[in-house]
Scaffold this active site. Structure first.
Site, PDB file in Angstrom:
ATOM      1  N   ASP A 260       0.848  -1.185   0.000  1.00 29.03           N
ATOM      2  CA  ASP A 260       0.000   0.000   0.000  1.00 29.03           C
ATOM      3  C   ASP A 260       0.888   1.240   0.000  1.00 29.03           C
ATOM      4  O   ASP A 260       2.033   1.197   0.469  1.00 29.03           O
ATOM      5  CB  ASP A 260      -0.894   0.048   1.251  1.00 29.03           C
ATOM      6  CG  ASP A 260      -1.916  -1.073   1.291  1.00 29.03           C
ATOM      7  OD1 ASP A 260      -2.284  -1.570   0.208  1.00 29.03           O
ATOM      8  OD2 ASP A 260      -2.340  -1.456   2.396  1.00 29.03           O
ATOM      9  N   ASP A 282      -1.373  -2.153  -4.583  1.00 31.20           N
ATOM     10  CA  ASP A 282      -2.642  -2.347  -3.878  1.00 31.20           C
ATOM     11  C   ASP A 282      -3.216  -0.977  -3.523  1.00 31.20           C
ATOM     12  O   ASP A 282      -3.206  -0.073  -4.343  1.00 31.20           O
ATOM     13  CB  ASP A 282      -2.419  -3.237  -2.650  1.00 31.20           C
ATOM     14  CG  ASP A 282      -3.710  -3.870  -2.136  1.00 31.20           C
ATOM     15  OD1 ASP A 282      -4.780  -3.619  -2.714  1.00 31.20           O
ATOM     16  OD2 ASP A 282      -3.644  -4.611  -1.145  1.00 31.20           O
ATOM     17  N   ASP A 286      -5.307   3.074   2.566  1.00 28.53           N
ATOM     18  CA  ASP A 286      -6.189   2.100   3.218  1.00 28.53           C
ATOM     19  C   ASP A 286      -6.206   2.345   4.722  1.00 28.53           C
ATOM     20  O   ASP A 286      -5.150   2.566   5.341  1.00 28.53           O
ATOM     21  CB  ASP A 286      -5.712   0.677   2.940  1.00 28.53           C
ATOM     22  CG  ASP A 286      -6.035   0.216   1.521  1.00 28.53           C
ATOM     23  OD1 ASP A 286      -6.620   1.012   0.754  1.00 28.53           O
ATOM     24  OD2 ASP A 286      -5.692  -0.934   1.175  1.00 28.53           O
ATOM     25  N   ARG A 339     -13.123   1.964  -5.222  1.00 27.65           N
ATOM     26  CA  ARG A 339     -12.817   2.251  -3.811  1.00 27.65           C
ATOM     27  C   ARG A 339     -12.505   3.727  -3.591  1.00 27.65           C
ATOM     28  O   ARG A 339     -11.373   4.106  -3.299  1.00 27.65           O
ATOM     29  CB  ARG A 339     -11.660   1.380  -3.307  1.00 27.65           C
ATOM     30  CG  ARG A 339     -11.921  -0.097  -3.426  1.00 27.65           C
ATOM     31  CD  ARG A 339     -10.774  -0.909  -2.855  1.00 27.65           C
ATOM     32  NE  ARG A 339     -11.031  -2.352  -2.991  1.00 27.65           N
ATOM     33  CZ  ARG A 339     -10.201  -3.304  -2.584  1.00 27.65           C
ATOM     34  NH1 ARG A 339      -9.058  -2.979  -2.007  1.00 27.65           N
ATOM     35  NH2 ARG A 339     -10.508  -4.582  -2.746  1.00 27.65           N
TER      36      ARG A 339
END
Length: 448
Positions: A260, A282, A286, A339
């Site tokens: 991430d 990714d 997050d 997302r």
């Protein structure tokens, strides 16, 4: 997922620290009024030659309809820009007066304003005292009129009109987020130096210079401000804010990360602001595992698939329910896929005044008993702006209001009402959000 997309298509085809609480300030209202006030002056961020500050006035006495706050600087500081107050300066003397919407303060009500300033790099001390309406701070309240205790809404604290300087949202809660505050800055140019500087819990301001190449995730400890100098880039790796609190990450470019770019877990009071993120493996940003009180603001994500995940697993309700409260505002999602964010459990999650452009799969998804407030966003070329449920995750609740759509679907709402938003904020008119965000999001848009 195909069936959900088909259903939505049918529905939509044709949105330092220098946290210094000054002693009470007496409010002179009239000869018979109870008078008293508390002032909290916070240096929210600091860089070479400049700083940003937030000031909160709490009225402890009888209600009043206007205020004038004065203080004196002792180290040559100068106010350069302010919001939610009119600030003037003559020599070392500073005067801040209310604007049209925040002059009236009931008993125990507060109002806040913010400003940017310059300093001489040797010291930036907090003012020694404050005065309100001409009365110097005494630290006491003197009631001479039978008490009343009305309430009044707290006015907005976000800079209006596309100004991109201030902290608002969930990261102002739980004690606020000041990062390393006024700690002396350390400049790093290598991954080893960066790893060392951001570790531990001591207050630190870490300035990243040049391109730092690395792999994996570099762990960030509590009480840190990580600030990119002009052109600062982290390539190949990311920052892991894990079991930490009071962290600020600003003005960095992240690219080509192999996990991430920014991961937040078991952490609270985090502000992620004015970064540019592209082409990673990714998640770009997050947030998961019981994290809370986070603001994600004025970032630009482009050329990437999975932008922002909030809550990593349908099975993590035990840790996540009652947490995962995050504000996403003034971010620019530029040709990304999904997302933006994808939400589990958080309530309320506040998604406002973001610009969504040319989104591939979907904008916002609310799942697993979350409740997401989607307001004042600008959606352009987004077939599926927002919906409930995603993949195998059960529907959450989603409330949408005051959004602007250009060549986009209308989205899916429903479920229960969200919990209340506890902080104050200004909502830009949705039709103007595109210009504000494009002019302010990403690196290089703040003074460093």
């Amino acid at each position: 997922m195909f069936n959900r997309r088909l259903r939505l298509a049918l529905l939509t085809t044709v949105a330092g620290t220098a946290t210094m609480a000054a002693a009470g300030v007496v409010i002179a209202v009239n000869a018979h009024a109870a008078a008293g006030c508390r002032v909290n002056y916070q240096v929210a961020s600091q860089w070479q030659g400049g700083f940003g500050a937030n000031v909160t006035i709490t009225n402890l006495g009888d209600p009043f309809t206007a205020w004038s706050l004065t203080w004196s600087y002792g180290a040559g500081q100068t106010v350069t820009q302010a919001w939610n107050a009119t600030v003037t300066q003559s020599g070392s003397q500073v005067t801040a007066t209310n604007v049209s919407y925040n002059g009236s303060l009931a008993t125990n009500a507060s109002t806040s304003f913010g400003f940017n300033g310059s300093w001489n790099n040797s010291s930036n001390p907090v003012p020694a005292s404050f005065a309100v309406n001409g009365t110097t701070c005494t630290g006491t309240t003197t009631p001479t009129t039978p008490g009343t205790n009305p309430t009044t809404p707290v006015p907005p604290t976000t800079p209006p009109g596309g100004n991109t300087g201030g902290l608002v949202g969930w990261a102002t809660q739980g004690g606020g987020t000041t990062g390393g505050g006024g700690a002396a800055a350390t400049t790093v140019t290598s991954s080893s130096a960066l790893t060392s500087a951001i570790s531990g819990t001591n207050a630190a301001v870490v300035r990243v210079s040049g391109t730092i190449s690395c792999s994996g995730m570099l762990r960030v400890g509590s009480n840190k401000t990580i600030l990119g100098n002009s052109g600062a880039t982290i390539a190949g790796c990311g920052l892991n804010v894990s079991e930490a609190s009071n962290v600020i990450i600003r003005n960095l470019t992240f690219r080509d990360w192999n996990d991430d770019a920014i991961n937040v877990q078991y952490s609270t009071r985090v502000w992620i602001d004015h970064n540019t993120l592209t082409n990673g493996y990714d998640g770009a940003i997050d947030i998961k595992r019981a994290s809370d009180y986070v603001t994600v603001s004025w970032n630009r994500i482009h050329g990437h698939d999975k932008s922002m995940l909030l809550g990593h697993s349908d099975d993590n309700a035990g840790e996540d329910v009652g947490r995962l409260r995050v504000s996403y505002h003034h971010n620019w999602f530029d040709g990304t896929n999904q997302r933006h964010p994808r939400v589990r459990f958080g309530n309320p999650v506040h998604v406002y005044n973001n610009y969504y452009a040319n989104i591939g799969s979907y904008g916002v998804a609310s799942t697993m008993n979350a409740c997401v407030l989607v307001e004042g966003n600008y959606f352009e070329n987004v077939d599926d702006p927002f919906h409930r449920g995603e993949g195998s995750s059960a529907d959450g609740s989603l409330v949408a209001r005051s959004n602007h759509f250009v060549n986009s679907g209308s989205g899916e709402t429903g479920g229960s009402s969200c919990a209340g938003i506890p902080y104050s904020y200004s909502l830009e008119t949705a039709s103007g959000v595109k210009a504000f965000v494009m002019n302010g999001a990403g690196v290089g848009r703040i003074s460093v």
